[in-house]
Design a protein around this motif. Structure first.
Motif, PDB file in Angstrom:
ATOM      1  N   GLY A  82      -2.274  -2.398   6.700  1.00  0.00           N
ATOM      2  CA  GLY A  82      -1.424  -2.051   5.559  1.00  0.00           C
ATOM      3  C   GLY A  82      -1.222  -3.233   4.627  1.00  0.00           C
ATOM      4  N   ILE A  85      -4.320  -3.701   2.543  1.00  0.00           N
ATOM      5  CA  ILE A  85      -4.413  -2.739   1.437  1.00  0.00           C
ATOM      6  C   ILE A  85      -3.517  -3.175   0.288  1.00  0.00           C
ATOM      7  CG2 ILE A  85      -3.825  -0.378   0.749  1.00  0.00           C
ATOM      8  CD1 ILE A  85      -4.812   0.500   3.521  1.00  0.00           C
ATOM      9  N   ARG A  88      -4.980  -5.901  -1.722  1.00  0.00           N
ATOM     10  CA  ARG A  88      -6.145  -5.554  -2.547  1.00  0.00           C
ATOM     11  C   ARG A  88      -5.881  -4.306  -3.384  1.00  0.00           C
ATOM     12  NH1 ARG A  88     -10.988  -8.187  -1.597  1.00  0.00           N
ATOM     13  NH2 ARG A  88     -11.272  -7.278  -3.650  1.00  0.00           N
ATOM     14  N   LEU A  89      -4.729  -4.234  -3.978  1.00  0.00           N
ATOM     15  CA  LEU A  89      -4.389  -3.074  -4.799  1.00  0.00           C
ATOM     16  C   LEU A  89      -5.317  -2.923  -5.999  1.00  0.00           C
ATOM     17  CD1 LEU A  89      -0.486  -3.023  -4.736  1.00  0.00           C
ATOM     18  CD2 LEU A  89      -2.067  -1.431  -3.658  1.00  0.00           C
ATOM     19  N   LEU A  92      -8.088  -0.772  -4.867  1.00  0.00           N
ATOM     20  CA  LEU A  92      -7.574   0.588  -4.713  1.00  0.00           C
ATOM     21  C   LEU A  92      -7.386   1.251  -6.074  1.00  0.00           C
ATOM     22  CD1 LEU A  92      -6.685   2.606  -2.574  1.00  0.00           C
ATOM     23  CD2 LEU A  92      -4.374   1.716  -2.784  1.00  0.00           C
TER      24      LEU A  92
END
Length: 131
Positions: A82, A85, A88-89, A92
């Motif tokens: 999590g 993630i 590394r938005l 995304l």
């Protein structure tokens, strides 16, 4: 408890070594889990010998309690994913729609394959059907 955790991690390590050394397509932790299962089956089968040879935590239920404790806190293992993630938005944001489509399509494919497999096996084992 330390002995139990050591055995669990040792089984995973041996599984990983076997997977890499033999180039099997099975993940090392899966092999380690199978080795741990084999250990517990053999331990229970020869409980008289095992209680004399093995350390007490490996025969008195501590191994099972340690495993259940790990499973109870399994969600903590996903915190690094999590955090990765969130870190590394930008990726995304750039590929979010494609990732969402892949997740939806793969989920539908998995559900379809599971349902079709269930139906096929149910028909195969239906009463009155000759082998």
């Amino acid at each position: 408890m330390i002995v139990s955790f050591t055995l669990i991690l040792l089984a995973q390590l041996v599984g990983e070594v076997l997977a890499r050394a033999t180039a099997l397509s099975v993940p090392g932790p899966v092999i380690g889990m199978a080795l741990l299962l084999l250990f517990m089956v053999l331990r229970d089968h020869w409980s008289g010998i095992a209680s004399r040879v093995l350390a007490a935590p490996l025969v008195d239920g501590t191994l099972e309690r340690s495993g259940k404790g790990l499973l109870a806190h399994l969600s903590l293992m996903f915190i690094p994913a999590g955090a990765g993630i969130v870190g590394r938005l930008d990726v995304l944001e750039a590929h979010g729609l494609a990732l969402a489509c892949v997740v939806v399509v793969s989920t539908l494919a998995t559900l379809t394959a599971t349902a079709l497999t269930f139906v096929a096996v149910k028909r195969w084992f239906a009463p009155g059907r000759e082998p």
